[in-house]
Design an enzyme around this catalytic site. Structure first.
Site, PDB file in Angstrom:
ATOM      1  N   TYR A   1      -5.631  -6.227   1.350  1.00 21.95           N
ATOM      2  CA  TYR A   1      -6.084  -4.919   1.854  1.00 21.95           C
ATOM      3  C   TYR A   1      -5.286  -3.790   1.191  1.00 21.95           C
ATOM      4  O   TYR A   1      -5.860  -2.803   0.719  1.00 21.95           O
ATOM      5  CB  TYR A   1      -5.899  -4.892   3.374  1.00 21.95           C
ATOM      6  CG  TYR A   1      -6.433  -3.656   4.052  1.00 21.95           C
ATOM      7  CD1 TYR A   1      -7.803  -3.460   4.224  1.00 21.95           C
ATOM      8  CD2 TYR A   1      -5.569  -2.685   4.547  1.00 21.95           C
ATOM      9  CE1 TYR A   1      -8.299  -2.331   4.868  1.00 21.95           C
ATOM     10  CE2 TYR A   1      -6.049  -1.560   5.188  1.00 21.95           C
ATOM     11  CZ  TYR A   1      -7.423  -1.384   5.350  1.00 21.95           C
ATOM     12  OH  TYR A   1      -7.900  -0.257   5.987  1.00 21.95           O
TER      13      TYR A   1
ATOM     14  N   LYS B   1      -6.704  -0.786  -1.213  1.00 17.17           N
ATOM     15  CA  LYS B   1      -6.584   0.624  -0.830  1.00 17.17           C
ATOM     16  C   LYS B   1      -5.726   1.406  -1.829  1.00 17.17           C
ATOM     17  O   LYS B   1      -5.969   2.593  -2.078  1.00 17.17           O
ATOM     18  CB  LYS B   1      -6.021   0.738   0.589  1.00 17.17           C
ATOM     19  CG  LYS B   1      -6.955   0.167   1.656  1.00 17.17           C
ATOM     20  CD  LYS B   1      -8.298   0.907   1.672  1.00 17.17           C
ATOM     21  CE  LYS B   1      -9.211   0.450   2.791  1.00 17.17           C
ATOM     22  NZ  LYS B   1     -10.478   1.181   2.804  1.00 17.17           N
TER      23      LYS B   1
HETATM   24  P1  NDP Z   1     -15.156  -0.890  11.258  1.00 22.07           P
HETATM   25  O1  NDP Z   1     -14.878  -2.331  11.142  1.00 22.07           O
HETATM   26  O2  NDP Z   1     -15.256  -0.260  12.597  1.00 22.07           O
HETATM   27  O3  NDP Z   1     -16.493  -0.527  10.433  1.00 22.07           O
HETATM   28  C1  NDP Z   1     -16.609  -0.932   9.098  1.00 22.07           C
HETATM   29  C2  NDP Z   1     -17.951  -0.504   8.563  1.00 22.07           C
HETATM   30  O4  NDP Z   1     -18.029  -0.948   7.188  1.00 22.07           O
HETATM   31  C3  NDP Z   1     -19.100  -1.138   9.309  1.00 22.07           C
HETATM   32  O5  NDP Z   1     -20.144  -0.213   9.468  1.00 22.07           O
HETATM   33  C4  NDP Z   1     -19.535  -2.273   8.384  1.00 22.07           C
HETATM   34  O6  NDP Z   1     -20.911  -2.573   8.374  1.00 22.07           O
HETATM   35  C5  NDP Z   1     -19.225  -1.690   7.029  1.00 22.07           C
HETATM   36  N1  NDP Z   1     -19.086  -2.731   6.025  1.00 22.07           N
HETATM   37  C6  NDP Z   1     -18.171  -3.721   5.975  1.00 22.07           C
HETATM   38  N2  NDP Z   1     -18.373  -4.497   4.908  1.00 22.07           N
HETATM   39  C7  NDP Z   1     -19.467  -4.009   4.276  1.00 22.07           C
HETATM   40  C8  NDP Z   1     -20.185  -4.388   3.113  1.00 22.07           C
HETATM   41  N3  NDP Z   1     -19.827  -5.445   2.379  1.00 22.07           N
HETATM   42  N4  NDP Z   1     -21.260  -3.643   2.753  1.00 22.07           N
HETATM   43  C9  NDP Z   1     -21.642  -2.581   3.492  1.00 22.07           C
HETATM   44  N5  NDP Z   1     -21.000  -2.167   4.589  1.00 22.07           N
HETATM   45  C10 NDP Z   1     -19.923  -2.880   4.987  1.00 22.07           C
HETATM   46  O7  NDP Z   1     -14.004  -0.184  10.391  1.00 22.07           O
HETATM   47  P2  NDP Z   1     -13.385   1.287  10.461  1.00 22.07           P
HETATM   48  O8  NDP Z   1     -14.418   2.258  10.847  1.00 22.07           O
HETATM   49  O9  NDP Z   1     -12.124   1.223  11.205  1.00 22.07           O
HETATM   50  O10 NDP Z   1     -12.993   1.492   8.931  1.00 22.07           O
HETATM   51  C11 NDP Z   1     -13.722   2.311   8.026  1.00 22.07           C
HETATM   52  C12 NDP Z   1     -12.890   2.511   6.784  1.00 22.07           C
HETATM   53  O11 NDP Z   1     -11.659   3.142   7.124  1.00 22.07           O
HETATM   54  C13 NDP Z   1     -12.526   1.208   6.074  1.00 22.07           C
HETATM   55  O12 NDP Z   1     -12.568   1.385   4.690  1.00 22.07           O
HETATM   56  C14 NDP Z   1     -11.100   0.972   6.547  1.00 22.07           C
HETATM   57  O13 NDP Z   1     -10.378   0.191   5.631  1.00 22.07           O
HETATM   58  C15 NDP Z   1     -10.586   2.393   6.605  1.00 22.07           C
HETATM   59  N6  NDP Z   1      -9.402   2.527   7.455  1.00 22.07           N
HETATM   60  C16 NDP Z   1      -9.465   2.262   8.792  1.00 22.07           C
HETATM   61  C17 NDP Z   1      -8.321   2.382   9.569  1.00 22.07           C
HETATM   62  C18 NDP Z   1      -8.305   2.123  11.032  1.00 22.07           C
HETATM   63  O14 NDP Z   1      -7.210   2.191  11.625  1.00 22.07           O
HETATM   64  N7  NDP Z   1      -9.416   1.856  11.678  1.00 22.07           N
HETATM   65  C19 NDP Z   1      -7.036   2.774   8.972  1.00 22.07           C
HETATM   66  C20 NDP Z   1      -7.103   3.042   7.557  1.00 22.07           C
HETATM   67  C21 NDP Z   1      -8.246   2.914   6.840  1.00 22.07           C
HETATM   68  P3  NDP Z   1     -21.705  -3.197   9.638  1.00 22.07           P
HETATM   69  O15 NDP Z   1     -21.583  -2.228  10.752  1.00 22.07           O
HETATM   70  O16 NDP Z   1     -23.103  -3.217   9.152  1.00 22.07           O
HETATM   71  O17 NDP Z   1     -21.085  -4.490   9.895  1.00 22.07           O
END
Ligand code: NDP
Length: 247
Positions: free
Chosen positions: A155, A159
């Site tokens: 991860y 990032k």
């Molecule tokens: P969630 O797990 O809540 O949501 C992730 C989203 O990404 C979902 O909508 C999922 O799709 C989609 N997704 C995952 N894999 C794929 C793929 N292969 N193709 C298309 N869509 C995909 O995560 P967060 O909202 O927490 O995270 C969003 C971003 O923020 C990420 O990049 C994460 O790394 C980053 N982030 C989050 C942090 C946190 O504390 N939450 C901290 C730092 C960064 P589906 O709904 O269809 O399954």
């Protein structure tokens, strides 16, 4: 309305941070292509937006890691919306484990989704953005890409890679009036973090100077700023939205 007459793509718009970003951009006038892995999740976000402002969102099911699928959906979005002004590469996953025991599948899934996925979607719309001579690309990185985290080598590498991608792309596109920035969230309450044990959550919270975890809306606010004309003179930057975790 800062995004009147503008079109945005948000990947990972089905849940969490991407859902909040899609809603925020739409609330300020953007028409939004909601792309997510699961059709039902993408549709739920698009329906929510259309419920507030008819015909301003569409749902697309796509695996961002799949280059060919991303090119196809990017072209479809361009055709259906007519143009693209804002791309938010937000889709991301975690598959944690110590490096010594990490499977190559877990390594590849995280790198391919988080890093290659951003490349794939960017490439799918870049020609159109360059032709238009304006645009905003915002990549959702993480503070873990800056400081690392035991158990998250895959991860953190994805990032940190996104930050290098952001800076290089910013240099490539600056002369075309396209800005490229990254937002690095700290600890945001979403499905991604909900499964952590109370002990780990408490430990993380102790490292946040503002003393609380963030909300998806806190990230959406930063993305909306970077996507707006107020950020005209900002490119190649990483904006930490983390309650002061990294400073
Ligand atoms: P969630 O797990 O809540 O949501 C992730 C989203 O990404 C979902 O909508 C999922 O799709 C989609 N997704 C995952 N894999 C794929 C793929 N292969 N193709 C298309 N869509 C995909 O995560 P967060 O909202 O927490 O995270 C969003 C971003 O923020 C990420 O990049 C994460 O790394 C980053 N982030 C989050 C942090 C946190 O504390 N939450 C901290 C730092 C960064 P589906 O709904 O269809 O399954």
């Amino acid at each position: 309305m800062r995004f009147d007459n503008q079109v945005a793509i948000v990947t990972g718009a089905g849940r969490g941070i991407g859902h909040a970003i899609a809603l925020r951009l739409a609330s300020e006038g953007a028409r939004v292509a909601c792309a997510s892995r699961t059709q039902a999740n993408a549709k739920r976000t698009a329906d929510e937006i259309n419920g507030k402002c008819a015909d301003s969102a569409k749902a697309y099911a796509v695996d961002v890691a799949d280059h060919r699928a991303a090119q196809k959906i990017g072209a479809q979005i361009l055709e259906e919306f007519g143009k693209i002004d804002i791309l938010v590469n937000n889709a991301g996953v975690t598959h944690d484990g110590l490096a010594m025991r990490m499977s190559v599948e877990d390594w590849d899934t995280v790198i391919n989704t988080n890093l290659r996925g951003a490349f794939n979607f960017t490439q799918s719309i870049l020609r159109a953005m360059i032709k238009q001579r304006s645009g905003r690309i915002i990549n959702i990185s993480s503070v873990i890409g800056l400081i690392g985290n035991a158990g998250q080598t895959n991860y953190a590498a994805s990032k940190a890679g996104l930050i290098g991608f952001t800076k290089s792309l910013a240099r490539e596109l600056a002369s075309r009036n396209i800005t490229v920035n990254a937002v690095a969230p700290g600890f945001i309450t979403t499905d991604l973090t909900v499964g952590l044990t109370d002990e780990i959550k408490k430990r993380i919270q102790a490292q946040i100077p503002l003393g609380k975890t963030g909300r998806p809306e806190d990230i959406a606010t930063a993305v909306a700023f970077l996507a707006s004309s107020e950020a005209n003179y900002i490119t190649g930057q990483v904006l930490c939205v983390d309650g002061g975790m990294v400073m």
